[in-house]
Design an enzyme around this catalytic site. Structure first.
Site, PDB file in Angstrom:
ATOM      1  N   ARG A  48       0.864  -1.184   0.000  1.00 55.07           N
ATOM      2  CA  ARG A  48       0.000   0.000   0.000  1.00 55.07           C
ATOM      3  C   ARG A  48       0.900   1.234   0.000  1.00 55.07           C
ATOM      4  O   ARG A  48       1.320   1.691   1.053  1.00 55.07           O
ATOM      5  CB  ARG A  48      -0.909   0.005   1.234  1.00 55.07           C
ATOM      6  N   SER A 117     -12.694  -2.202   2.540  1.00 55.66           N
ATOM      7  CA  SER A 117     -12.807  -1.265   3.651  1.00 55.66           C
ATOM      8  C   SER A 117     -14.275  -0.938   3.895  1.00 55.66           C
ATOM      9  O   SER A 117     -15.007  -0.617   2.955  1.00 55.66           O
ATOM     10  CB  SER A 117     -12.051   0.031   3.339  1.00 55.66           C
ATOM     11  N   LYS A 146      -6.442  11.027  10.230  1.00 57.00           N
ATOM     12  CA  LYS A 146      -7.833  11.085  10.686  1.00 57.00           C
ATOM     13  C   LYS A 146      -7.847  11.340  12.182  1.00 57.00           C
ATOM     14  O   LYS A 146      -7.732  10.426  12.984  1.00 57.00           O
ATOM     15  CB  LYS A 146      -8.565   9.785  10.351  1.00 57.00           C
TER      16      LYS A 146
END
Length: 222
Positions: A48, A117, A146
């Site tokens: 990723r 997700s 976040k």
């Protein structure tokens, strides 16, 4: 891996899922990090790296796939079904805005892993109906990207999703050694980590401690 082997590993040996992020690696290669993480007990890995070109992803994926295969650890590609196909990865992880599960399944076949997700029970239930092999839920704890997450609410959401689906539930977002036990007690089957391992000074030892902490807490899930 055959579909039977994949199914077995997802049910019995899918607890610590390490995702790469070269920007957090302190100059170490993804290959170095994954080798140490697998040695420490990581039982799934995901490539990723959002900033990579397709060519860079392909080259990285080939190297990481070989490391994963030597250790019999599932190797997943984030988002890119084309890269997963090109390197014969064990599967792909999709977001809510990526290629629909049904189309990814048509391209990849039934012997590959497809994770997705999710953010709530409704999305998780739909993902299972659509044929996902596992769902991730997050962001569980605040991260640098976040910061508005409420941990108590997120932990309760893990429990609710776990009670609503029969496929593995992977918790992600801000998970580290200090809070991994909370996630295990909430009912997660697996924790997905990035910075906790990728940025660690001693990757192997950190991975080992994370695995042990999470597994001990999981034993208390009812």
């Amino acid at each position: 891996m055959s579909s039977d082997v994949i199914a077995y590993k997802l049910k019995s040996d899918f607890h610590l899922y390490v995702l790469t992020d070269h920007s957090l690696s302190h100059g170490r290669s993804n290959a170095e990090i994954i080798q140490e993480a697998v040695a420490g007990g990581a039982d799934a890995i995901q490539l990723r790296d959002k900033g990579y070109t397709a060519k860079q992803l392909f080259q990285e994926a080939l190297e990481l796939r070989n490391i994963a295969r030597r250790s019999s650890v599932p190797f997943i590609i984030n988002d890119r079904v084309d890269i997963a196909l090109a390197v014969d990865a064990d599967g792909v992880h999709l977001g809510q805005d990526d290629l629909p599960i049904a189309w990814a399944r048509k391209l990849l076949g039934n012997d590959k892993i497809i994770g997705i997700s999710t953010h709530n029970v409704e999305e998780a239930v739909q993902a299972e109906k659509d044929g996902a092999d596992y769902v991730s839920i997050g962001c569980v704890f605040p991260t640098t990207t976040k910061l508005d997450t409420h941990p108590l609410t997120a932990l309760e959401r893990i429990t609710d999703v776990k009670k609503s689906v029969s496929i593995p539930v992977v918790a992600i977002g801000g998970i580290k050694e200090e809070n991994a036990a909370q996630v295990g007690k909430a009912g997660a089957d697996c924790i997905a980590v990035i910075s906790a391992v990728v940025s660690a000074v001693d990757i192997k030892e950190t991975t080992k401690r994370l695995w042990e902490t999470f597994m001990a807490a999981k034993a208390n899930w009812r």
